[in-house]
Enzyme design. Sequence first.
Site, mmCIF file in Angstrom:
data_model
loop_
_atom_site.group_PDB
_atom_site.id
_atom_site.type_symbol
_atom_site.label_atom_id
_atom_site.label_comp_id
_atom_site.label_asym_id
_atom_site.label_seq_id
_atom_site.Cartn_x
_atom_site.Cartn_y
_atom_site.Cartn_z
ATOM 1 N N CYS A 1 12.806 -27.613 23.380
ATOM 2 C CA CYS A 1 12.402 -27.112 22.070
ATOM 3 C C CYS A 1 13.417 -26.143 21.490
ATOM 4 O O CYS A 1 13.152 -24.948 21.331
ATOM 5 C CB CYS A 1 11.023 -26.484 22.184
ATOM 6 S SG CYS A 1 9.825 -27.743 22.604
ATOM 7 N N GLU A 2 14.598 -26.655 21.223
ATOM 8 C CA GLU A 2 15.656 -25.898 20.547
ATOM 9 C C GLU A 2 16.489 -26.921 19.797
ATOM 10 O O GLU A 2 16.809 -27.980 20.349
ATOM 11 C CB GLU A 2 16.605 -25.227 21.551
ATOM 12 C CG GLU A 2 16.011 -24.097 22.296
ATOM 13 C CD GLU A 2 17.070 -23.142 22.849
ATOM 14 O OE1 GLU A 2 18.178 -23.046 22.265
ATOM 15 O OE2 GLU A 2 16.779 -22.521 23.860
ATOM 16 N N GLY B 1 42.730 -25.988 35.647
ATOM 17 C CA GLY B 1 42.774 -25.995 34.194
ATOM 18 C C GLY B 1 43.141 -27.291 33.501
ATOM 19 O O GLY B 1 42.973 -27.430 32.289
ATOM 20 N N TYR C 1 30.929 -29.529 36.021
ATOM 21 C CA TYR C 1 30.169 -28.570 35.217
ATOM 22 C C TYR C 1 28.931 -29.227 34.610
ATOM 23 O O TYR C 1 28.550 -28.936 33.487
ATOM 24 C CB TYR C 1 31.063 -27.928 34.142
ATOM 25 C CG TYR C 1 32.328 -27.333 34.732
ATOM 26 C CD1 TYR C 1 32.253 -26.239 35.588
ATOM 27 C CD2 TYR C 1 33.591 -27.882 34.494
ATOM 28 C CE1 TYR C 1 33.390 -25.697 36.168
ATOM 29 C CE2 TYR C 1 34.734 -27.354 35.074
ATOM 30 C CZ TYR C 1 34.624 -26.264 35.910
ATOM 31 O OH TYR C 1 35.750 -25.744 36.489
ATOM 32 N N TYR D 1 29.332 -25.353 24.555
ATOM 33 C CA TYR D 1 30.727 -25.406 24.076
ATOM 34 C C TYR D 1 30.927 -26.475 23.010
ATOM 35 O O TYR D 1 32.072 -26.881 22.765
ATOM 36 C CB TYR D 1 31.685 -25.741 25.234
ATOM 37 C CG TYR D 1 31.389 -25.091 26.563
ATOM 38 C CD1 TYR D 1 31.530 -23.723 26.733
ATOM 39 C CD2 TYR D 1 30.988 -25.857 27.660
ATOM 40 C CE1 TYR D 1 31.267 -23.131 27.965
ATOM 41 C CE2 TYR D 1 30.723 -25.279 28.886
ATOM 42 C CZ TYR D 1 30.864 -23.916 29.034
ATOM 43 O OH TYR D 1 30.605 -23.339 30.246
ATOM 44 N N ARG E 1 26.742 -28.439 28.620
ATOM 45 C CA ARG E 1 28.044 -28.317 27.952
ATOM 46 C C ARG E 1 27.997 -28.537 26.428
ATOM 47 O O ARG E 1 28.627 -27.785 25.694
ATOM 48 C CB ARG E 1 29.069 -29.252 28.603
ATOM 49 C CG ARG E 1 29.255 -29.018 30.108
ATOM 50 C CD ARG E 1 30.476 -29.694 30.696
ATOM 51 N NE ARG E 1 31.688 -29.120 30.168
ATOM 52 C CZ ARG E 1 32.420 -29.644 29.223
ATOM 53 N NH1 ARG E 1 32.098 -30.812 28.707
ATOM 54 N NH2 ARG E 1 33.479 -29.032 28.782
ATOM 55 N N PRO F 1 42.279 -27.163 41.357
ATOM 56 C CA PRO F 1 41.771 -28.118 40.373
ATOM 57 C C PRO F 1 40.262 -28.320 40.517
ATOM 58 O O PRO F 1 39.752 -28.409 41.627
ATOM 59 C CB PRO F 1 42.513 -29.410 40.735
ATOM 60 C CG PRO F 1 42.739 -29.300 42.213
ATOM 61 C CD PRO F 1 42.978 -27.834 42.479
ATOM 62 N N GLY F 2 39.569 -28.375 39.399
ATOM 63 C CA GLY F 2 38.131 -28.641 39.426
ATOM 64 C C GLY F 2 37.815 -29.883 38.614
ATOM 65 O O GLY F 2 37.574 -30.970 39.132
ATOM 66 N N ARG F 3 37.872 -29.709 37.287
ATOM 67 C CA ARG F 3 37.458 -30.776 36.373
ATOM 68 C C ARG F 3 38.249 -32.063 36.568
ATOM 69 O O ARG F 3 37.689 -33.150 36.508
ATOM 70 C CB ARG F 3 37.644 -30.272 34.938
ATOM 71 C CG ARG F 3 37.037 -31.164 33.888
ATOM 72 C CD ARG F 3 37.410 -30.688 32.478
ATOM 73 N NE ARG F 3 37.324 -29.271 32.292
ATOM 74 C CZ ARG F 3 36.303 -28.631 31.696
ATOM 75 N NH1 ARG F 3 35.284 -29.320 31.230
ATOM 76 N NH2 ARG F 3 36.316 -27.327 31.538
HETATM 77 N N1 LLP Z 1 40.280 -21.462 39.336
HETATM 78 C C1 LLP Z 1 39.610 -20.474 38.710
HETATM 79 C C2 LLP Z 1 39.885 -19.085 39.077
HETATM 80 C C3 LLP Z 1 38.671 -20.786 37.711
HETATM 81 O O1 LLP Z 1 38.030 -19.812 37.090
HETATM 82 C C4 LLP Z 1 38.416 -22.141 37.380
HETATM 83 C C5 LLP Z 1 37.436 -22.499 36.364
HETATM 84 C C6 LLP Z 1 39.130 -23.130 38.082
HETATM 85 C C7 LLP Z 1 40.066 -22.757 39.043
HETATM 86 C C8 LLP Z 1 38.933 -24.598 37.828
HETATM 87 O O2 LLP Z 1 39.317 -24.954 36.542
HETATM 88 P P1 LLP Z 1 39.345 -26.486 36.086
HETATM 89 O O3 LLP Z 1 40.439 -27.173 36.872
HETATM 90 O O4 LLP Z 1 38.019 -27.067 36.374
HETATM 91 O O5 LLP Z 1 39.636 -26.415 34.642
HETATM 92 N N2 LLP Z 1 31.817 -24.490 32.530
HETATM 93 C C9 LLP Z 1 33.019 -24.760 31.759
HETATM 94 C C10 LLP Z 1 34.281 -24.603 32.580
HETATM 95 C C11 LLP Z 1 34.430 -23.235 33.223
HETATM 96 C C12 LLP Z 1 35.665 -23.103 34.067
HETATM 97 C C13 LLP Z 1 35.641 -21.829 34.823
HETATM 98 N N3 LLP Z 1 36.741 -21.633 35.714
HETATM 99 C C14 LLP Z 1 32.927 -26.151 31.162
HETATM 100 O O6 LLP Z 1 31.901 -26.813 31.362
HETATM 101 O O7 LLP Z 1 33.813 -26.586 30.442
#
Ligand code: LLP
Length: 420
Positions: A343-344, A240, A372, A318, A314, A276-278
């Site tokens: 075309c949008e 997050g 993402y 969003y 994105r 962690p992802g993003r």
């Molecule tokens: N763990 C769970 C259970 C999750 O659902 C997610 C993200 C993460 C970890 C990783 O979160 P992060 O560290 O990346 O914030 N497509 C959207 C973001 C969707 C996130 C979904 N879940 C975007 O482009 O902003």
Amino acid sequence: MDHFALKDGALHCEGVSLETIAAEVGTPVYVYSTATFERHAQVFREGLKDAGRVHLAYAIKANPNRAVLRVLANQGYGADVVSGGELARALSAGIPASDIVFSGVGKTRDELAQALSVGLGQFNLELEEEGQVLAAIAHAQGMTAQATLRVNPDVDAGTHAKISTGKAENKFGVPIDQAPAIFGRLAALPGIRMRGVAIHIGSQLSTLDPLEAAFTRIGRLVANLRAAGHPIDRVDLGGGLGVPYRPGEVMPSPAEFGAMVARVTRGWDVELMFEPGRVIAGNAGVLLTKVIWVKPGVTNPYVIVDAAMNDLARPALYDAYHDFVAVRPTGERMIANIAGPVCESGDTFAMGRDIDRVVSGDLAIFRTAGAYGATMASTYNSRALVPEVLVSGDKYAVVADRIAAETILAAERLPDWLTA
Ligand code: LLP
């Protein structure tokens, strides 16, 4: 910090010119920096140095490219997966099954069985029935599933509604007030070992306060579960953490996050898990694109680029901001709208933005597209599926092919009653 910088007047990714990649691979194309992935992985781990026992499970949904997963596996990261497909990817990149966490509100029975059979490290359960089914499948095979219960702490993450997951009305987790009873019933079942609890309240969080509020609630829950006799040894604190998308934007750093975690979780005596992802992937990638036209507009000109909402969804989904810069900036500026060919009207990356002056044929990038980005691409408008390139030092490789519209067309069939 990332490794996309000007050298001799043109943007490079590490030691490779983006002009070279555009010439040899074509555009649009995602370009990733190995050094940036490695740096983010190390900085995130370093931030948690005072948090005790830590397990890092990269949320592969952010960028599931196999080469990226291998880079992060080499940094000692496990994986957080949300589907059988992601599980297969993580395994194929060499991540041990025991280092993989399975999240997700709709795991199918087949996916649960598939994950059990490979020896998955941890299931994060989203509802009681899922736990019952998992326990039954495991028990029938003489196995024990390792699990946590995902709890919805009812905290407003203060982020975009579509990526907020920790409010009571969201679909994720069990309500925190019902968690002790559900946990107790699941812990009594054969075939499952309930190790602890999990949360994830949302993505692109710009302050630590909601995380701290959620972690504090989870701390109280852990104490209650222990008081009820449950030996809790894992707590999954999710992902997050936000990243800067705009120039000059400041986000909580991994060090600040880690310090807060260490303070709030002191004395919990558990293995802390993170997803962690993003924060790992976001600024490790850009979307390289070419200007097709600069079209006069009523107020501002439209810069029409060859990337579109199908390649980077994105902004359309969003209203997300992605910084746009020329690969060979002249120093001149212009106020323009930036849009793709789809075309949008929603296929618009920016309106009235102050950008590097560009003309037809120029190359430019959308920054902070490593998370993402490619993974959310589609072939809408019968466009090709966007390719991905990984750079390391002065070499690069195409790590996902461009899938041509013709190839996608070839997978479609006309039923015989239409060809007769
Ligand atoms: N763990 C769970 C259970 C999750 O659902 C997610 C993200 C993460 C970890 C990783 O979160 P992060 O560290 O990346 O914030 N497509 C959207 C973001 C969707 C996130 C979904 N879940 C975007 O482009 O902003």
